[in-house]
Design an enzyme around this catalytic site. Structure first.
Site, mmCIF file in Angstrom:
data_model
loop_
_atom_site.group_PDB
_atom_site.id
_atom_site.type_symbol
_atom_site.label_atom_id
_atom_site.label_comp_id
_atom_site.label_asym_id
_atom_site.label_seq_id
_atom_site.Cartn_x
_atom_site.Cartn_y
_atom_site.Cartn_z
ATOM 1 N N ALA A 303 38.293 17.571 -3.566
ATOM 2 C CA ALA A 303 39.105 17.873 -4.747
ATOM 3 C C ALA A 303 40.583 18.039 -4.391
ATOM 4 O O ALA A 303 41.452 17.529 -5.096
ATOM 5 C CB ALA A 303 38.586 19.145 -5.414
ATOM 6 N N CYS A 363 33.731 31.817 -9.010
ATOM 7 C CA CYS A 363 32.440 32.515 -8.921
ATOM 8 C C CYS A 363 32.348 33.259 -7.589
ATOM 9 O O CYS A 363 31.259 33.571 -7.126
ATOM 10 C CB CYS A 363 31.280 31.542 -9.121
ATOM 11 S SG CYS A 363 31.269 30.193 -7.954
HETATM 12 N N1 SAH Z 1 31.356 22.928 -12.740
HETATM 13 C C1 SAH Z 1 29.975 22.716 -12.395
HETATM 14 C C2 SAH Z 1 29.518 23.555 -11.245
HETATM 15 C C3 SAH Z 1 30.343 23.385 -10.011
HETATM 16 S S1 SAH Z 1 29.471 23.748 -8.568
HETATM 17 C C4 SAH Z 1 29.080 22.934 -13.629
HETATM 18 O O1 SAH Z 1 29.583 23.245 -14.700
HETATM 19 O O2 SAH Z 1 27.873 22.764 -13.499
HETATM 20 C C5 SAH Z 1 30.558 23.243 -7.361
HETATM 21 C C6 SAH Z 1 30.634 21.738 -7.153
HETATM 22 O O3 SAH Z 1 31.737 21.517 -6.280
HETATM 23 C C7 SAH Z 1 29.443 21.091 -6.500
HETATM 24 O O4 SAH Z 1 29.000 20.005 -7.276
HETATM 25 C C8 SAH Z 1 29.953 20.588 -5.135
HETATM 26 O O5 SAH Z 1 29.415 19.318 -4.782
HETATM 27 C C9 SAH Z 1 31.426 20.452 -5.409
HETATM 28 N N2 SAH Z 1 32.332 20.617 -4.256
HETATM 29 C C10 SAH Z 1 32.295 21.547 -3.281
HETATM 30 N N3 SAH Z 1 33.375 21.432 -2.475
HETATM 31 C C11 SAH Z 1 34.117 20.408 -2.953
HETATM 32 C C12 SAH Z 1 35.348 19.809 -2.581
HETATM 33 N N4 SAH Z 1 36.056 20.261 -1.543
HETATM 34 N N5 SAH Z 1 35.813 18.790 -3.305
HETATM 35 C C13 SAH Z 1 35.118 18.321 -4.378
HETATM 36 N N6 SAH Z 1 33.945 18.858 -4.794
HETATM 37 C C14 SAH Z 1 33.444 19.875 -4.095
#
Ligand code: SAH
Length: 416
Positions: A303, A363
């Site tokens: 991200a 969270c």
């Molecule tokens: N917003 C989602 C829940 C997010 S959970 C909902 O409403 O259901 C967190 C997510 O972040 C996971 O899918 C995981 O794959 C992703 N993630 C974790 N680290 C990340 C990173 N550095 N870059 C992009 N995605 C990431």
């Protein structure tokens, strides 16, 4: 009941030992009286004998007066999880039936909202510490956090099945429990402990939107149920907008935005399988005209890097949602987590058209709502885009907050 619990559970030996009597520090007495259900081992002054996981433990104060009764776990630093405090009483099927009845009653209003994916039992907050049960339509996923639940699980689940008919129950075990295979008698993480094996993709509904759920390989127990109300808020903000959903997982916020009338939704996640699931979830809801009409794009990648790249390319959105995984689980990680939230807020507002909305969630349990708010506000102001009209929200009603430690979710809705 159409089926029976797995024999391993149904025939699990009941606790034969005498209850363990515990004398504890005054501060532990006060904490149990206040309704906090955890008793840490170091707060115990005297233990009548070493019990087995799941034996009952009765706590007395210095004057030998009853304080609490709960589940004893010699394998965990949380030596006892209290089930009853202040007044003694049996821990039996009728006890479990009553706790379950109350928990289901609290969630009854959800059934009027085309929602069959929700948390039925939220551990400590529903008076059953260490036990979480999520429902995905006809399937329940039971997540245990202590071996102390094992001798009581068949009683508890039989009570659940009497009140809530289900096609199957899947067992998930905490990391701590998996470290004690000798205690599990062959039970395994992911085992179907009631009903038929999973042969087809499971789905559930959230406010009428259909999502596929994988309780074995998915994150959490398969879906992030705690964001239901925040997704509904996003739906109301999405009309006619170009939306970016960062850390999108299987597209919960993306689908809500699409149904709300977004023209284009981009789901961004580092997990390819999560993004593929979000694409399938769009297909599952294609009979909703607004969902069919919205253009859905995906970006697979980290991200932080992907957002910086979008900024460089001059992309702009009118609604940005940033709901990352927990960056801190321990106090020592809070500073680093706040740094990461600050970076995400800066990148998020840079991608936001003036007058757009940004949704920022955390969270991370040890990050306080105040620290989170201050950090993202300072970060946004620092790049010349101060946040306005801030609304702060938390979990949906199936994640009640009776237990302070379960207050992990913070969500800010702002204009910038
Ligand atoms: N917003 C989602 C829940 C997010 S959970 C909902 O409403 O259901 C967190 C997510 O972040 C996971 O899918 C995981 O794959 C992703 N993630 C974790 N680290 C990340 C990173 N550095 N870059 C992009 N995605 C990431």
């Amino acid at each position: 009941m159409p089926d029976r619990l797995h024999p391993l559970l149904a025939e699990w030996p009941r606790c034969a030992g005498k209850p363990v009597k515990l004398q504890v520090s005054n501060s532990a007495v006060a904490s149990l009286h206040r309704g906090h259900p955890w008793l840490y081992a170091e707060r115990i002054k005297q233990e009548s004998h070493r019990g087995q996981p799941g034996d009952l433990a009765v706590v007395f104060d210095a004057k030998k007066r009853f304080v609490a009764v709960g589940l004893y776990d010699p394998l965990s630093p949380i030596r006892m999880r209290a089930l009853r405090a202040s007044k003694p009483g049996p821990i039996d099927r009728s006890f479990f039936a009553e706790r379950i009845r109350k928990a289901l009653l609290r969630r009854r209003s959800l059934l009027q909202t085309q929602t069959d994916g929700y948390r039925m039992i939220h551990g400590e907050s529903d008076g059953l510490p260490g036990l979480v049960i999520d429902r995905y339509a006809e399937t329940a996923v039971v997540k245990l956090y202590s071996c102390a639940w094992l001798p009581h699980l068949s009683d508890c689940l039989e009570c659940l099945l009497e009140q809530q008919p289900l096609a199957r129950i899947v067992l998930r075990l905490s990391r701590g429990m998996k470290q004690h295979p000798d205690q599990l008698r062959g039970l395994e993480d992911g085992q179907i402990i009631y009903g038929a094996p999973i042969r087809a993709t499971l789905t559930c509904r959230e406010n009428g939107l259909i999502f596929e759920v994988d309780p074995l390989r998915g994150q959490k127990t398969g879906f992030f149920l705690d964001q239901r109300d925040n997704r509904a808020r996003v739906e109301r903000l999405a009309k006619g907008r170009r939306v970016l959903n960062v850390f999108s997982y299987n597209g919960g916020f993306s689908l809500a935005a699409a149904r709300g009338g977004a023209t284009e939704v981009t789901s961004l996640d580092q997990s390819g399988p999560a993004l593929e699931s979000s694409v399938r979830n769009f297909a599952l809801n294609a009979d909703i005209p607004a969902v069919a009409k919205a253009r859905h794009l995906t970006i697979e990648g980290d991200a932080f890097k992907a957002l910086a790249e979008l900024v460089k390319q001059g992309e702009r959105y009118q609604l940005v949602i940033i709901d990352p995984p927990a960056f801190a689980v321990r106090r020592s990680q809070v500073k680093e987590a706040l740094n990461a939230y600050g970076r995400l807020a800066r990148l998020g507002v840079k991608l936001l058209e003036p007058g757009g909305d940004i949704v920022l969630a955390s969270c991370s349990n040890p990050v306080s709502p105040e620290a989170f708010r201050r950090t993202v506000c300072d970060a946004a102001a620092g790049v010349g885009r101060p946040l306005q009209q801030i609304e702060e929200t938390g979990h949906a009603l199936d994640h009640p907050l009776d237990f302070a430690e379960s207050r992990y979710l913070k969500c800010l809705f702002c204009k910038a």
